[in-house]
Design a protein around this motif. Sequence first.
Motif, short mmCIF file in Angstrom:
data_model
loop_
_atom_site.label_atom_id
_atom_site.label_comp_id
_atom_site.label_asym_id
_atom_site.label_seq_id
_atom_site.Cartn_x
_atom_site.Cartn_y
_atom_site.Cartn_z
N ASP A 154 0.84 -1.21 0.00
CA ASP A 154 0.00 0.00 0.00
C ASP A 154 0.87 1.25 0.00
OD1 ASP A 154 -2.40 -1.18 -0.14
OD2 ASP A 154 -2.97 -0.95 1.95
N PRO A 155 0.36 2.34 -0.59
CA PRO A 155 1.18 3.56 -0.68
C PRO A 155 1.29 4.33 0.63
CG PRO A 155 -0.99 3.93 -1.66
CD PRO A 155 -0.93 2.47 -1.32
N PHE A 156 0.60 3.87 1.70
CA PHE A 156 0.65 4.59 2.96
C PHE A 156 1.89 4.17 3.75
CE2 PHE A 156 -3.83 4.00 1.84
CZ PHE A 156 -4.23 5.32 1.72
N SER A 157 2.61 5.13 4.29
CA SER A 157 3.82 4.81 5.06
C SER A 157 3.43 4.32 6.45
CB SER A 157 4.72 6.04 5.17
OG SER A 157 4.13 6.99 6.03
N VAL A 158 4.26 3.46 7.02
CA VAL A 158 4.02 2.92 8.37
C VAL A 158 4.02 4.05 9.40
CG1 VAL A 158 4.90 1.33 10.10
CG2 VAL A 158 5.06 0.73 7.70
N ASP A 159 4.90 5.02 9.21
CA ASP A 159 4.96 6.16 10.15
C ASP A 159 3.61 6.86 10.24
OD1 ASP A 159 7.45 5.58 8.70
OD2 ASP A 159 8.34 7.00 10.10
N LEU A 160 2.97 7.02 9.09
CA LEU A 160 1.69 7.72 9.05
C LEU A 160 0.62 6.95 9.82
CD1 LEU A 160 0.14 10.15 7.83
CD2 LEU A 160 -0.40 8.68 5.89
N ILE A 161 0.63 5.61 9.67
CA ILE A 161 -0.40 4.78 10.31
C ILE A 161 -0.21 4.75 11.83
CG2 ILE A 161 -1.31 2.42 10.46
CD1 ILE A 161 -0.36 2.03 7.55
N LEU A 162 1.03 4.63 12.31
CA LEU A 162 1.29 4.44 13.74
C LEU A 162 1.59 5.73 14.50
CD1 LEU A 162 3.46 1.19 13.70
CD2 LEU A 162 1.02 1.41 14.11
N SER A 163 1.75 6.84 13.79
CA SER A 163 2.14 8.08 14.46
C SER A 163 1.19 8.53 15.58
CB SER A 163 2.32 9.20 13.43
OG SER A 163 1.12 9.43 12.72
N PRO A 164 -0.16 8.32 15.45
CA PRO A 164 -1.03 8.74 16.57
C PRO A 164 -0.68 8.06 17.89
CG PRO A 164 -2.33 8.30 14.60
CD PRO A 164 -0.95 7.81 14.31
N PHE A 165 -0.15 6.83 17.81
CA PHE A 165 0.18 6.10 19.03
C PHE A 165 1.61 6.39 19.48
CE2 PHE A 165 -2.88 3.70 16.52
CZ PHE A 165 -3.94 3.60 17.41
N LEU A 166 2.52 6.39 18.53
CA LEU A 166 3.93 6.59 18.88
C LEU A 166 4.17 8.00 19.39
CD1 LEU A 166 5.68 4.72 15.92
CD2 LEU A 166 5.24 3.88 18.22
N ASP A 167 3.38 8.97 18.92
CA ASP A 167 3.57 10.36 19.34
C ASP A 167 2.84 10.68 20.64
OD1 ASP A 167 5.03 10.62 17.09
OD2 ASP A 167 3.48 11.63 15.91
N SER A 168 2.02 9.74 21.11
CA SER A 168 1.22 10.01 22.31
C SER A 168 2.03 9.72 23.57
CB SER A 168 -0.04 9.14 22.29
OG SER A 168 -0.70 9.23 23.53
N HIS A 169 1.88 10.59 24.57
CA HIS A 169 2.58 10.40 25.85
C HIS A 169 1.90 9.32 26.69
CE1 HIS A 169 5.25 13.74 25.16
NE2 HIS A 169 4.22 14.52 24.87
N SER A 170 0.68 8.92 26.30
CA SER A 170 -0.06 7.92 27.08
C SER A 170 0.25 6.50 26.63
CB SER A 170 -1.57 8.17 26.94
OG SER A 170 -1.88 9.47 27.38
N CYS A 171 1.05 6.36 25.55
CA CYS A 171 1.34 5.03 25.01
C CYS A 171 2.76 4.61 25.35
CB CYS A 171 1.18 5.03 23.49
SG CYS A 171 -0.53 5.27 22.98
N SER A 172 2.93 3.29 25.63
CA SER A 172 4.25 2.76 25.93
C SER A 172 4.30 1.31 25.47
CB SER A 172 4.52 2.84 27.43
OG SER A 172 5.82 2.37 27.71
#
Length: 692
Positions: free
Chosen positions: A669-687
């Motif tokens: 798919d043309p969507f990058s992995v960073d784009l898909i997971l960024s909401p979680f990886l950028d969140s301070h509530s996720c670990s």
Amino acid sequence: AASKLQSAEKLMYICTDQLGLEQDFEQKQMPEGKLNIDGFLLCIDVSQGCNRKFDDQLKFVNNLYIQLSKSKKPIIIAATKCDECVDHYLREVQAFASNKKNLVVVETSARFNVNVETCFTALVQMMDKTRGKPKIIPYLDAYKTQRQLVVTATDKFEKLVQTVRDYHATWKTVSNKLKNHPDYEEYINLEGTKKAKNTFSKHIEQLKQEHIRKRKEEYINALPRALNTLLSNLDEIELLSWSEALKVMEKRPDFQSCFVVLEKTPWDETDHIDKVNDRRIPFDLLATLEAEKVYQNHVQHLISEKRRVEMKEKFKKTLEKIQFISPGQPWEEVICFVVEDEAFKYITDADSKEVYGRHQREIVEKAKEEFQEMLFEHSELFYDLDLNATPSTDKMSEIHAVLSEEPRYKALQKLAPDRESLLLKHIGFVYHPTKETCLSGQNCMDIKVEELLANSLLQLDHGRSNLYHDSANIDKINLFILGKDGLAQELANEIRTQSTDDEYALDGKIYELDLRPVDAKSPYLLTQLWTSAFKPHGCFCVFNSIESLTFIGECIAKIRAEASQIRRDKYMANLSFTLILANQRDSVSKNLPILRHQGQQLANKLQCPFVDVPAGTYPRKFNEAQIKQALRGVLEAVKHNFDVVSPVPTIKDLSEADLRIVMCAMCGDPFSVDLILSPFLDSHSCSAAQAG
């Protein structure tokens, strides 16, 4: 009779080298007083002298002759400087000699050493009456003989000098080295030291000029590379003169690595000619016509290269317009259709083949992608295939029969082996969709997600890294061993045999082992697996048949399902499994390759390690190397999951979250992995609950 000669304080000269350099030679004065004289050599200069009349000289000689003749001693006339002879002067000397009782006249040249020795030989013969009449050689004949001697000696001397190959050599060093050589001595005797030194100097100069010529040639040959480095943009230099281009080059950052600006010029008169390890081109050399010509050729080359690239692209577009070119079609079948094309005529055969090869790669890649898409569209063809067996010939024929009506199938007609390979890979992927069998290769989403998480979670959990390392540093390993028909107990016994008091040495460290073998058929399997007193770090799953492998696979599925449904313990979800293949002790199993293949497939499906039985293990069921490999796998899993040994209270709630999100992404798919997971990886509530 004795004659009295007076020549007060006159120096004796041995050779012409002494003239003007008298102090450099041993000085001997002519004797003064009475001498015994046996003969006289009367010298008459027959050249055109400066400020002197020949008649006056002849009158002086005549008076001198009158005095000498009184001694009754032999007299010979030497006509000197015959190499610059005035003919009528020589005739007058000969006439003078005839009038004086036929005196002998010898024509000489001290400059060319002609008849000099003959003068003295003839005089000696006249003094010794027994020797007969002296034979006088005519000047021209003597000159030719002497010149031949000189030419031969010169040739030998020059060959001797040419053995010197270093233009830094000095005459003093070389002459000392050659002074005892016969060819050197002969030349010095014939031509003198001055001429020898001049010959040597000319040779040294030739060596130096040859060295400079070679250096210049090297610089000129290196200039195109320098221009390619500093002036590679045609648009920038196409209209520039050479002098303007030089100014542009001087401003380039890489200028100093290609050229050297010397304090003294020209370069060939400086010590730079001796710096053979410095490959940089002297900048003042660029002022020559040769350098300017190289620049002009460079510009023309860039123009030609630009035109060549344009024509290659034009030819590529021509190929794209020819509809009948199919994937895998040989160049020889296509060439007749493009032979009149303008771009084809311009480019070389190698270029045309390279462009066609690029075009073929593109259409083959596109055809393979379309073929793969077609296989996904015909998914109903692969529903009824046996999970653990290769498709039968009849089934493959049925698949080919259905697909052969498709244009996308026919497109790969000339690449039938590749088409068959794609089909088999697709079948393998349908039943075992792992990153190893993924048709997208390195573009597989699983691989990209793992890479992203490995980098991102490492940064997120950097603050806990020290705790992670401490918790992973364990001394005791709890192992759960799962097998069928007593195989688990046999593996446990083998491990204990290799241990000392339940202590096992691995990679230079001692580990305490706690082993719990359990039969896969036991109804108390799940209750035995985990207790408050025994929490395993890993589970060894041993098999030696298709039946036991299938049973093991079902047991692992049950354990994982139990862990996910009731969340008995958060550790249970992180339990690592290792598949271990055992030998059949009664015989060398013919099924071993099949078991190995099926075991690896199940391991890929479960995403756990597979430990093969090494060659040479038979008749034993297990091998020490197998057990070491399996234990290393458990330790590696522990290191990657620091919650197993030392849970971190601060993330307890996060790892037991009630909300689970499953995300699906299609490989390619043309969507990058960073784009898909960024909401979680950028969140301070996720670990990270666990690695990966």
